[in-house]
Scaffold this active site. Structure first.
Site, PDB file in Angstrom:
ATOM      1  N   CYS A 216      37.278   3.898  14.504  1.00 19.07           N
ATOM      2  CA  CYS A 216      36.690   4.544  13.333  1.00 19.07           C
ATOM      3  C   CYS A 216      36.585   3.509  12.208  1.00 19.07           C
ATOM      4  O   CYS A 216      37.152   2.412  12.309  1.00 19.07           O
ATOM      5  CB  CYS A 216      37.555   5.734  12.905  1.00 19.07           C
ATOM      6  SG  CYS A 216      39.106   5.263  12.102  1.00 19.07           S
TER       7      CYS A 216
ATOM      8  N   HIS B 191      46.554   6.040  13.120  1.00 24.14           N
ATOM      9  CA  HIS B 191      45.695   5.969  14.298  1.00 24.14           C
ATOM     10  C   HIS B 191      46.267   4.943  15.278  1.00 24.14           C
ATOM     11  O   HIS B 191      47.041   4.056  14.892  1.00 24.14           O
ATOM     12  CB  HIS B 191      44.280   5.573  13.904  1.00 24.14           C
ATOM     13  CG  HIS B 191      43.543   6.639  13.171  1.00 24.14           C
ATOM     14  ND1 HIS B 191      42.169   6.623  13.036  1.00 24.14           N
ATOM     15  CD2 HIS B 191      43.963   7.765  12.541  1.00 24.14           C
ATOM     16  CE1 HIS B 191      41.782   7.689  12.351  1.00 24.14           C
ATOM     17  NE2 HIS B 191      42.856   8.389  12.035  1.00 24.14           N
TER      18      HIS B 191
ATOM     19  N   GLU C 190      45.025   2.311  16.781  1.00 26.57           N
ATOM     20  CA  GLU C 190      44.770   0.900  16.470  1.00 26.57           C
ATOM     21  C   GLU C 190      45.670   0.413  15.333  1.00 26.57           C
ATOM     22  O   GLU C 190      46.220  -0.686  15.399  1.00 26.57           O
ATOM     23  CB  GLU C 190      43.303   0.687  16.075  1.00 26.57           C
ATOM     24  CG  GLU C 190      42.315   0.999  17.169  1.00 26.57           C
ATOM     25  CD  GLU C 190      41.777   2.430  17.123  1.00 26.57           C
ATOM     26  OE1 GLU C 190      40.659   2.638  17.612  1.00 26.57           O
ATOM     27  OE2 GLU C 190      42.477   3.322  16.594  1.00 26.57           O
TER      28      GLU C 190
ATOM     29  N   CYS D  84      40.023   2.117  11.091  1.00 25.45           N
ATOM     30  CA  CYS D  84      40.609   1.206  12.065  1.00 25.45           C
ATOM     31  C   CYS D  84      39.836  -0.104  12.137  1.00 25.45           C
ATOM     32  O   CYS D  84      40.431  -1.175  12.276  1.00 25.45           O
ATOM     33  CB  CYS D  84      40.688   1.877  13.424  1.00 25.45           C
ATOM     34  SG  CYS D  84      41.889   3.235  13.449  1.00 25.45           S
TER      35      CYS D  84
END
Length: 158
Positions: free
Chosen positions: A87, A57, A59, A90
């Protein structure tokens, strides 16, 4: 170097996300990590499709980049700007990295509207829902492993 405004840091995160979607790397998620002096020390965008890795992801990629650039796993004093509300995975990475502030653009609801299932993970992470798929096994042996670690290391170092 003077610090940029929140909107200017977010613009960098948006451009990072845009780069990723135009290169077919993954969803519209970009992030930048900024140190206490206002310097961008890490950048990342979603690379789930590119790397065939669900942990890539935006991040997480920005945190990995910042840690590499700074030579540390401890990003205390830093903040992160991300195009979407992080999320749970993350958020965990952000907390483990000791990042002190999060600035995000779109909400979980916005992310759900474009076909991502972030809301599901928030729901599944609630304690009452974890019992459906999280099961304790071999605790005694794992506690022994923890004791071994404690003896060798003197305790957690992160």
């Amino acid at each position: 170097m003077s610090a940029l405004s929140h909107e200017e840091y977010m613009k960098i995160a948006i451009e990072e996300a845009r780069k990723g979607i135009h290169e077919g790397h993954g969803g519209p998620f970009g992030a930048v990590v900024v140190d206490k002096d206002g310097k961008v020390v890490g950048r990342g965008h979603n690379q789930v499709l590119k790397n065939q890795d669900p942990t890539c992801h935006g991040e997480v990629m920005a945190i990995r980049d910042a840690c590499k650039n700074l030579g540390t796993f401890d990003l205390s004093g830093c903040r992160i700007y991300t195009t979407g509300d992080p999320c749970p995975m993350c958020m965990g990475a952000i907390l483990w990295a000791n990042i002190e502030e999060i600035f995000y653009g779109c909400t979980v609801e916005d992310t759900n509207l474009i076909g991502f299932r972030d809301g599901k993970f928030y729901e599944l992470s609630k304690p009452e829902n974890r019992v459906k798929f999280v099961h304790e096994v071999s605790r005694k042996q794992c506690l022994e492993l923890y004791r071994e670690y404690l003896k060798l290391s003197g305790g957690a170092n992160y």
